[in-house]
Structure formats: C-alpha cells, structure tokens
Design a protein around this motif. Structure first.
Motif, mmCIF file in Angstrom:
data_model
loop_
_atom_site.group_PDB
_atom_site.id
_atom_site.type_symbol
_atom_site.label_atom_id
_atom_site.label_comp_id
_atom_site.label_asym_id
_atom_site.label_seq_id
_atom_site.Cartn_x
_atom_site.Cartn_y
_atom_site.Cartn_z
ATOM 1 N N ILE A 135 -18.543 11.987 44.955
ATOM 2 C CA ILE A 135 -18.686 12.253 43.530
ATOM 3 C C ILE A 135 -20.160 12.087 43.192
ATOM 4 C CG2 ILE A 135 -17.786 11.756 41.242
ATOM 5 C CD1 ILE A 135 -15.605 12.413 43.277
ATOM 6 N N ASN A 136 -20.846 13.188 42.977
ATOM 7 C CA ASN A 136 -22.302 13.142 42.855
ATOM 8 C C ASN A 136 -22.745 12.772 41.441
ATOM 9 O OD1 ASN A 136 -25.025 13.472 43.696
ATOM 10 N ND2 ASN A 136 -24.386 15.095 45.094
ATOM 11 N N GLY A 137 -24.052 12.707 41.237
ATOM 12 C CA GLY A 137 -24.649 12.111 40.054
ATOM 13 C C GLY A 137 -24.135 12.657 38.734
ATOM 14 N N ALA A 138 -23.745 11.741 37.828
ATOM 15 C CA ALA A 138 -23.346 12.048 36.455
ATOM 16 C C ALA A 138 -22.101 12.920 36.363
ATOM 17 C CB ALA A 138 -24.494 12.695 35.685
ATOM 18 N N ALA A 139 -21.287 12.949 37.415
ATOM 19 C CA ALA A 139 -20.004 13.635 37.320
ATOM 20 C C ALA A 139 -19.071 12.841 36.415
ATOM 21 C CB ALA A 139 -19.378 13.817 38.699
ATOM 22 N N ASN A 140 -18.138 13.546 35.766
ATOM 23 C CA ASN A 140 -17.247 12.934 34.791
ATOM 24 C C ASN A 140 -15.810 13.303 35.132
ATOM 25 O OD1 ASN A 140 -15.573 12.845 32.298
ATOM 26 N ND2 ASN A 140 -17.468 12.233 31.305
ATOM 27 N N ILE A 141 -14.969 12.282 35.357
ATOM 28 C CA ILE A 141 -13.552 12.493 35.616
ATOM 29 C C ILE A 141 -12.781 11.819 34.496
ATOM 30 C CG2 ILE A 141 -11.656 12.115 37.224
ATOM 31 C CD1 ILE A 141 -13.713 12.108 39.474
ATOM 32 N N SER A 142 -12.088 12.608 33.685
ATOM 33 C CA SER A 142 -11.482 12.109 32.450
ATOM 34 C C SER A 142 -10.113 11.486 32.691
ATOM 35 C CB SER A 142 -11.376 13.251 31.441
ATOM 36 O OG SER A 142 -12.656 13.695 31.047
ATOM 37 N N HIS A 143 -9.508 11.008 31.605
ATOM 38 C CA HIS A 143 -8.240 10.296 31.659
ATOM 39 C C HIS A 143 -7.151 11.101 32.349
ATOM 40 C CE1 HIS A 143 -6.150 12.757 28.608
ATOM 41 N NE2 HIS A 143 -7.368 12.912 28.083
ATOM 42 N N ASP A 144 -6.391 10.444 33.177
ATOM 43 C CA ASP A 144 -5.198 11.004 33.818
ATOM 44 C C ASP A 144 -5.488 12.143 34.789
ATOM 45 O OD1 ASP A 144 -3.287 9.337 32.319
ATOM 46 O OD2 ASP A 144 -3.976 10.521 30.605
ATOM 47 N N ALA A 145 -6.760 12.418 35.070
ATOM 48 C CA ALA A 145 -7.080 13.446 36.062
ATOM 49 C C ALA A 145 -6.713 12.937 37.455
ATOM 50 C CB ALA A 145 -8.555 13.804 36.003
ATOM 51 N N GLN A 146 -6.357 13.866 38.330
ATOM 52 C CA GLN A 146 -5.997 13.504 39.698
ATOM 53 C C GLN A 146 -6.854 14.299 40.669
ATOM 54 O OE1 GLN A 146 -1.801 13.184 40.660
ATOM 55 N NE2 GLN A 146 -1.250 13.167 38.498
ATOM 56 N N ILE A 147 -7.476 13.582 41.597
ATOM 57 C CA ILE A 147 -8.351 14.173 42.603
ATOM 58 C C ILE A 147 -7.792 13.818 43.967
ATOM 59 C CG2 ILE A 147 -10.717 14.344 43.463
ATOM 60 C CD1 ILE A 147 -10.570 15.121 40.569
ATOM 61 N N LEU A 153 -17.912 16.812 44.442
ATOM 62 C CA LEU A 153 -18.196 17.144 43.044
ATOM 63 C C LEU A 153 -19.697 17.046 42.840
ATOM 64 C CD1 LEU A 153 -15.119 16.487 42.970
ATOM 65 C CD2 LEU A 153 -15.482 15.617 40.657
ATOM 66 N N ALA A 154 -20.339 18.165 42.579
ATOM 67 C CA ALA A 154 -21.787 18.209 42.433
ATOM 68 C C ALA A 154 -22.223 17.551 41.116
ATOM 69 C CB ALA A 154 -22.271 19.654 42.500
ATOM 70 N N PRO A 155 -23.528 17.304 40.951
ATOM 71 C CA PRO A 155 -24.003 16.651 39.730
ATOM 72 C C PRO A 155 -23.567 17.376 38.455
ATOM 73 C CG PRO A 155 -25.736 16.646 41.367
ATOM 74 C CD PRO A 155 -24.626 17.479 41.931
ATOM 75 N N TYR A 156 -23.164 16.577 37.473
ATOM 76 C CA TYR A 156 -22.773 17.029 36.134
ATOM 77 C C TYR A 156 -21.496 17.859 36.123
ATOM 78 C CZ TYR A 156 -27.449 15.373 35.056
ATOM 79 O OH TYR A 156 -28.571 14.592 34.939
ATOM 80 N N SER A 157 -20.735 17.830 37.185
ATOM 81 C CA SER A 157 -19.427 18.487 37.133
ATOM 82 C C SER A 157 -18.466 17.636 36.315
ATOM 83 C CB SER A 157 -18.884 18.737 38.544
ATOM 84 O OG SER A 157 -18.849 17.529 39.287
ATOM 85 N N ILE A 158 -17.474 18.291 35.694
ATOM 86 C CA ILE A 158 -16.560 17.624 34.769
ATOM 87 C C ILE A 158 -15.125 18.022 35.105
ATOM 88 C CG2 ILE A 158 -15.841 17.403 32.355
ATOM 89 C CD1 ILE A 158 -18.723 18.050 31.546
ATOM 90 N N VAL A 159 -14.262 17.033 35.197
ATOM 91 C CA VAL A 159 -12.826 17.261 35.361
ATOM 92 C C VAL A 159 -12.150 16.604 34.160
ATOM 93 C CG1 VAL A 159 -10.808 16.943 36.818
ATOM 94 C CG2 VAL A 159 -13.072 17.228 37.870
ATOM 95 N N LEU A 160 -11.562 17.410 33.278
ATOM 96 C CA LEU A 160 -11.040 16.891 32.014
ATOM 97 C C LEU A 160 -9.606 16.362 32.150
ATOM 98 C CD1 LEU A 160 -12.587 19.374 29.427
ATOM 99 C CD2 LEU A 160 -13.321 17.052 30.008
ATOM 100 N N GLY A 161 -9.121 15.775 31.047
ATOM 101 C CA GLY A 161 -7.891 15.004 31.054
ATOM 102 C C GLY A 161 -6.688 15.742 31.592
ATOM 103 N N GLY A 162 -5.964 15.090 32.499
ATOM 104 C CA GLY A 162 -4.735 15.633 33.031
ATOM 105 C C GLY A 162 -4.900 16.734 34.053
ATOM 106 N N ALA A 163 -6.134 17.115 34.379
ATOM 107 C CA ALA A 163 -6.345 18.143 35.400
ATOM 108 C C ALA A 163 -6.014 17.581 36.778
ATOM 109 C CB ALA A 163 -7.781 18.645 35.362
ATOM 110 N N SER A 164 -5.628 18.463 37.678
ATOM 111 C CA SER A 164 -5.259 18.068 39.032
ATOM 112 C C SER A 164 -6.043 18.917 40.030
ATOM 113 C CB SER A 164 -3.757 18.247 39.251
ATOM 114 O OG SER A 164 -3.403 17.989 40.590
ATOM 115 N N ILE A 165 -6.702 18.254 40.967
ATOM 116 C CA ILE A 165 -7.485 18.934 41.994
ATOM 117 C C ILE A 165 -6.970 18.482 43.354
ATOM 118 C CG2 ILE A 165 -9.781 19.136 43.025
ATOM 119 C CD1 ILE A 165 -10.963 18.865 40.270
#
Length: 221
Positions: A135-147, A153-165
C-alpha cells in the motif's frame, strides 16, 4: 530478537529499508529490539541497492530460515509478491507488517501479514486487508472495504466504502475504486482512472468512468 530481512534488491526494497528506519526511530527501544539482517535477491535478479549494496546477502534460495527471522517483500509486482510469499511460507517463514509511523490504521481494521504501508496511508474502520499487499504513499482505504492478497496500490489511490478488491491487482496513482464496486483478480487500473462498478479478472481499465482497454475479451465486464 526479531531479525528483519528484505526480499528484493532494487528500488522498492530500498524504500522498505527507509520505512523500517523510520519505524525504528519512531519509538524508544525499537532499535534495540529489532535487528536488520540485509537484502536478498529473488531468483538471481540483478538489482541496484546503491549505497546499501554492502547489506546484500545473496539469494534467499540458499538461506536457512530461522525462527527469529521476519521477512519483508520489497518488490512491487503483484505476481512476484504472491510467488515469494507462498514459497517462503512453505519453508516456514514469518512475515512482518511494515507500517510507516505516519500511517493511520483504525483499531477495527483487520490486517493479515506481510503487508507494507508507506508514509501517509489511511485505513478506516472495519476495512479488511489480506496478506502481502503493498500500500504505497497516501493511499486511502475506506470503511468496510475488502482487499485480498498481493495487490499493489500506487500513491494516492483510493478504495471507497464497501468496495471489494481481489488479489494480484495493480491500482495506478490517483486511481479510484468507488463504493461497493467489486474488482476481481489480476487487473490493472490505469493512473487517474475511476472504477464505478468493478471488473472481473485479467482486465486493463482506464478512464473516467474506467472502461476496458485490454485483457481477455471474455474476462471483463
């Protein structure tokens, strides 16, 4: 005393070394508790450790793993992260979660082993993260997301709430996976792309909204 060893001998491995230095300097006593053993290559890769070359130990294939060893996978490519993790786990290796002190992880998040969190990441409540992700610099993984496992995850990438990867995905810089999207395995999301609903496996996605630009014709939605 845990002995930290980095698998990798190029740029990502050097980044991991400096994250580790920041960790050891962040709290009294950590530098006396952990030792750093050095860098290993993976299957003979000719790397570039620059000023850290004197810490190079050779190939991990020839190394006898000890109970006190804690491994860090200092390689960004998801496929290699997966192979290294699986191979060394089969040899009895333990993996360290390397977390920069300027990263924030919610107490309710659940995290596997062998993950790397660069400077400035934010992992929010009830997120679930598997094994050996970078998980690279300043990445954001929001509530309930699943990885899943072995993602980058490159810098400044965002995974928002409830997303699944799933696993083995590469998210480019400033890419966004919107809430409740479902992403499969082995996909590449181009820099600056926004994924609205998700994709299956083996897709290359780009744009806003992100559309398939490559991959098996029957694999993507």
């Amino acid at each position: 005393m845990p002995n930290v060893l980095i698998i990798g001998n190029s740029g990502a491995a050097r980044e991991c070394y400096w994250i580790l230095r920041d960790v050891l300097e962040s709290a009294p006593g950590l530098a006396d508790y952990y030792t750093f053993g050095g860098f290993f290559d993976w299957q003979g890769y000719t790397g570039d450790l620059k000023e850290l070359q004197h810490l190079y130990l050779g190939s991990v294939d020839a190394y006898t793993i000890r109970p006190e060893d804690m491994f860090v996978i200092g390689i960004a490519k998801p496929e290699l992260r997966g192979k290294i993790f699986t191979t060394l786990k089969g040899r009895g290796a333990n993996f360290m979660n390397l977390i920069h002190p300027w990263t924030s992880i919610s107490r309710t998040a659940r995290i596997g082993e062998g993950n790397i969190f660069q400077r400035g990441c934010t992992i929010f409540c009830n997120a679930v993260i598997g094994n050996a992700n970078y998980i690279n610099g300043a990445a954001n993984i929001s509530h309930d997301a699943q990885i899943g496992d072995f993602n980058f995850l490159a810098p400044y990438s965002i995974v928002l709430g409830g997303a699944s990867i799933g696993s083995l995905n590469h998210l480019g810089p400033h890419s966004v996976v919107l809430e409740r999207s479902v992403v499969g395995n082995s996909n590449i999301l181009a820099p600056g792309s926004t994924l609205y609903k998700g994709c299956r496996d083996n897709c290359r996605m780009a744009g806003n909204p992100a559309l398939r630009v490559g991959g098996r014709r029957d694999a993507c939605q």
